[in-house]
Design a protein around this motif. Structure first.
Motif, PDB file in Angstrom:
ATOM      1  N   ARG A 190       0.553  -1.430  -0.202  1.00  0.00           N
ATOM      2  CA  ARG A 190      -0.040   0.339  -0.637  1.00  0.00           C
ATOM      3  C   ARG A 190       0.709   1.182  -0.197  1.00  0.00           C
ATOM      4  O   ARG A 190       0.395   2.447  -0.531  1.00  0.00           O
ATOM      5  CB  ARG A 190      -0.905   0.280   1.448  1.00  0.00           C
ATOM      6  CG  ARG A 190      -1.883   1.262   1.464  1.00  0.00           C
ATOM      7  CD  ARG A 190      -2.967   0.621   2.238  1.00  0.00           C
ATOM      8  NE  ARG A 190      -3.869  -0.365   2.195  1.00  0.00           N
ATOM      9  CZ  ARG A 190      -4.629  -0.485   1.025  1.00  0.00           C
ATOM     10  NH1 ARG A 190      -5.282   0.597  -0.066  1.00  0.00           N
ATOM     11  NH2 ARG A 190      -6.008  -1.841   1.325  1.00  0.00           N
ATOM     12  N   ALA A 191       2.209   1.270   0.718  1.00  0.00           N
ATOM     13  CA  ALA A 191       2.850   1.865   0.998  1.00  0.00           C
ATOM     14  C   ALA A 191       3.663   2.704  -1.242  1.00  0.00           C
ATOM     15  O   ALA A 191       3.412   3.913  -0.913  1.00  0.00           O
ATOM     16  CB  ALA A 191       3.789   2.237   1.845  1.00  0.00           C
ATOM     17  N   TYR A 192       3.677   1.736  -1.452  1.00  0.00           N
ATOM     18  CA  TYR A 192       4.517   1.517  -2.996  1.00  0.00           C
ATOM     19  C   TYR A 192       3.371   2.679  -3.665  1.00  0.00           C
ATOM     20  O   TYR A 192       3.546   3.763  -4.127  1.00  0.00           O
ATOM     21  CB  TYR A 192       4.973   0.281  -2.946  1.00  0.00           C
ATOM     22  CG  TYR A 192       5.129   0.944  -4.094  1.00  0.00           C
ATOM     23  CD1 TYR A 192       6.436   0.969  -5.306  1.00  0.00           C
ATOM     24  CD2 TYR A 192       4.670   0.280  -5.870  1.00  0.00           C
ATOM     25  CE1 TYR A 192       6.926   1.529  -6.126  1.00  0.00           C
ATOM     26  CE2 TYR A 192       4.666   0.142  -6.835  1.00  0.00           C
ATOM     27  CZ  TYR A 192       6.542   0.794  -7.599  1.00  0.00           C
ATOM     28  OH  TYR A 192       6.776   0.521  -8.322  1.00  0.00           O
ATOM     29  N   PHE A 193       2.113   2.033  -3.369  1.00  0.00           N
ATOM     30  CA  PHE A 193       0.785   2.476  -4.297  1.00  0.00           C
ATOM     31  C   PHE A 193       0.296   3.665  -4.373  1.00  0.00           C
ATOM     32  O   PHE A 193       0.716   4.892  -5.336  1.00  0.00           O
ATOM     33  CB  PHE A 193      -0.072   1.850  -4.273  1.00  0.00           C
ATOM     34  CG  PHE A 193      -1.796   2.243  -4.373  1.00  0.00           C
ATOM     35  CD1 PHE A 193      -2.262   2.664  -5.479  1.00  0.00           C
ATOM     36  CD2 PHE A 193      -2.490   3.225  -3.537  1.00  0.00           C
ATOM     37  CE1 PHE A 193      -3.223   3.167  -6.462  1.00  0.00           C
ATOM     38  CE2 PHE A 193      -3.190   3.923  -3.580  1.00  0.00           C
ATOM     39  CZ  PHE A 193      -4.094   3.560  -5.262  1.00  0.00           C
ATOM     40  N   LEU A 194       0.909   4.649  -2.264  1.00  0.00           N
ATOM     41  CA  LEU A 194       0.478   5.412  -2.636  1.00  0.00           C
ATOM     42  C   LEU A 194       1.563   6.252  -2.856  1.00  0.00           C
ATOM     43  O   LEU A 194       1.042   7.892  -3.388  1.00  0.00           O
ATOM     44  CB  LEU A 194       0.662   5.756  -1.016  1.00  0.00           C
ATOM     45  CG  LEU A 194      -1.394   5.508  -0.109  1.00  0.00           C
ATOM     46  CD1 LEU A 194      -0.795   4.948   1.044  1.00  0.00           C
ATOM     47  CD2 LEU A 194      -2.461   5.756  -1.290  1.00  0.00           C
ATOM     48  N   ASP A 195       3.031   5.716  -2.744  1.00  0.00           N
ATOM     49  CA  ASP A 195       4.316   6.846  -3.563  1.00  0.00           C
ATOM     50  C   ASP A 195       3.843   6.862  -5.409  1.00  0.00           C
ATOM     51  O   ASP A 195       3.866   7.985  -5.271  1.00  0.00           O
ATOM     52  CB  ASP A 195       5.453   6.000  -3.026  1.00  0.00           C
ATOM     53  CG  ASP A 195       6.320   6.976  -3.092  1.00  0.00           C
ATOM     54  OD1 ASP A 195       6.702   8.218  -3.062  1.00  0.00           O
ATOM     55  OD2 ASP A 195       7.283   6.320  -3.961  1.00  0.00           O
ATOM     56  N   ARG A 196       3.744   5.771  -5.598  1.00  0.00           N
ATOM     57  CA  ARG A 196       3.346   6.084  -7.901  1.00  0.00           C
ATOM     58  C   ARG A 196       2.547   6.849  -7.534  1.00  0.00           C
ATOM     59  O   ARG A 196       2.523   7.628  -8.920  1.00  0.00           O
ATOM     60  CB  ARG A 196       3.122   4.387  -7.493  1.00  0.00           C
ATOM     61  CG  ARG A 196       3.820   3.537  -7.920  1.00  0.00           C
ATOM     62  CD  ARG A 196       5.388   3.735  -8.814  1.00  0.00           C
ATOM     63  NE  ARG A 196       4.655   3.766 -10.424  1.00  0.00           N
ATOM     64  CZ  ARG A 196       5.453   3.323 -11.067  1.00  0.00           C
ATOM     65  NH1 ARG A 196       6.076   1.966 -10.937  1.00  0.00           N
ATOM     66  NH2 ARG A 196       4.848   3.321 -12.455  1.00  0.00           N
ATOM     67  N   MET A 197       0.973   7.003  -6.958  1.00  0.00           N
ATOM     68  CA  MET A 197       0.430   7.882  -6.445  1.00  0.00           C
ATOM     69  C   MET A 197       0.140   9.136  -6.533  1.00  0.00           C
ATOM     70  O   MET A 197      -0.572   9.938  -6.382  1.00  0.00           O
ATOM     71  CB  MET A 197      -1.269   7.459  -6.007  1.00  0.00           C
ATOM     72  CG  MET A 197      -1.454   6.449  -7.198  1.00  0.00           C
ATOM     73  SD  MET A 197      -1.102   6.173  -8.768  1.00  0.00           S
ATOM     74  CE  MET A 197      -2.680   6.442  -9.363  1.00  0.00           C
ATOM     75  N   GLY A 198       1.721   9.767  -6.012  1.00  0.00           N
ATOM     76  CA  GLY A 198       1.890  11.046  -5.403  1.00  0.00           C
ATOM     77  C   GLY A 198       0.782  11.297  -4.008  1.00  0.00           C
ATOM     78  O   GLY A 198       0.684  12.288  -3.608  1.00  0.00           O
ATOM     79  N   LEU A 199       0.439  10.606  -3.087  1.00  0.00           N
ATOM     80  CA  LEU A 199      -0.194  10.341  -2.034  1.00  0.00           C
ATOM     81  C   LEU A 199       0.388  11.021  -1.196  1.00  0.00           C
ATOM     82  O   LEU A 199       1.436   9.845  -0.631  1.00  0.00           O
ATOM     83  CB  LEU A 199      -1.438   9.875  -2.332  1.00  0.00           C
ATOM     84  CG  LEU A 199      -2.499   9.377  -2.879  1.00  0.00           C
ATOM     85  CD1 LEU A 199      -3.826   8.617  -3.459  1.00  0.00           C
ATOM     86  CD2 LEU A 199      -3.276  11.449  -3.408  1.00  0.00           C
ATOM     87  N   PRO A 200      -0.104  11.233   0.111  1.00  0.00           N
ATOM     88  CA  PRO A 200       0.400  11.376   1.529  1.00  0.00           C
ATOM     89  C   PRO A 200      -0.007  10.187   2.090  1.00  0.00           C
ATOM     90  O   PRO A 200      -1.178   9.244   1.953  1.00  0.00           O
ATOM     91  CB  PRO A 200       0.118  12.702   2.405  1.00  0.00           C
ATOM     92  CG  PRO A 200      -1.260  12.820   1.334  1.00  0.00           C
ATOM     93  CD  PRO A 200      -1.266  12.142   0.446  1.00  0.00           C
ATOM     94  N   GLN A 201       0.776   9.195   2.417  1.00  0.00           N
ATOM     95  CA  GLN A 201       0.750   7.810   2.898  1.00  0.00           C
ATOM     96  C   GLN A 201      -0.085   7.906   4.096  1.00  0.00           C
ATOM     97  O   GLN A 201      -0.818   6.691   4.908  1.00  0.00           O
ATOM     98  CB  GLN A 201       2.670   7.407   3.843  1.00  0.00           C
ATOM     99  CG  GLN A 201       2.940   6.689   2.150  1.00  0.00           C
ATOM    100  CD  GLN A 201       3.875   6.262   2.299  1.00  0.00           C
ATOM    101  OE1 GLN A 201       4.379   4.486   3.524  1.00  0.00           O
ATOM    102  NE2 GLN A 201       4.805   6.355   1.494  1.00  0.00           N
ATOM    103  N   GLY A 202      -0.499   9.372   5.411  1.00  0.00           N
ATOM    104  CA  GLY A 202      -0.920   9.043   6.664  1.00  0.00           C
ATOM    105  C   GLY A 202      -0.760   9.261   8.199  1.00  0.00           C
ATOM    106  O   GLY A 202      -1.235   8.876   8.687  1.00  0.00           O
TER     107      GLY A 202
END
Length: 83
Positions: free
Chosen positions: A46-58
């Motif tokens: 999930r962290a990789y997905f969020l990074d690739r999508m340019g979203l903060p990880q929470g």
């Protein structure tokens, strides 16, 4: 969204494919990192997905919140008048 890895439904939404073969083919073609489980299901962190999508990880600490607040501020357009 929660958990260490994306769910199969989330992979379907990301890739547009319902079957595992389609997920793997899409992930390979788009150069996404993943691992295969014992049942040969692709696992995307999930962290990789969020990074690739340019979203903060929470996991926003005070510095992350300050950076986010600075990002949301409007730029200083008065600097353009000095040109």
């Amino acid at each position: 969204m929660s958990g260490l890895f994306m769910t199969p439904d989330e992979l379907t939404e990301l890739t547009g494919f319902k079957q595992t073969k389609g997920h793997i083919r899409w992930l390979d073609r788009n150069r996404w990192r993943y691992v295969l489980s014992r049942s040969q299901q692709p696992r995307v962190a999930r962290a990789y997905f969020l990074d690739r999508m340019g979203l903060p990880q929470g996991k926003a600490g005070s510095s992350d919140q300050a950076n986010h607040a600075a990002f949301l501020q409007e730029p200083d357009f008065s600097a353009l008048d000095r040109l």
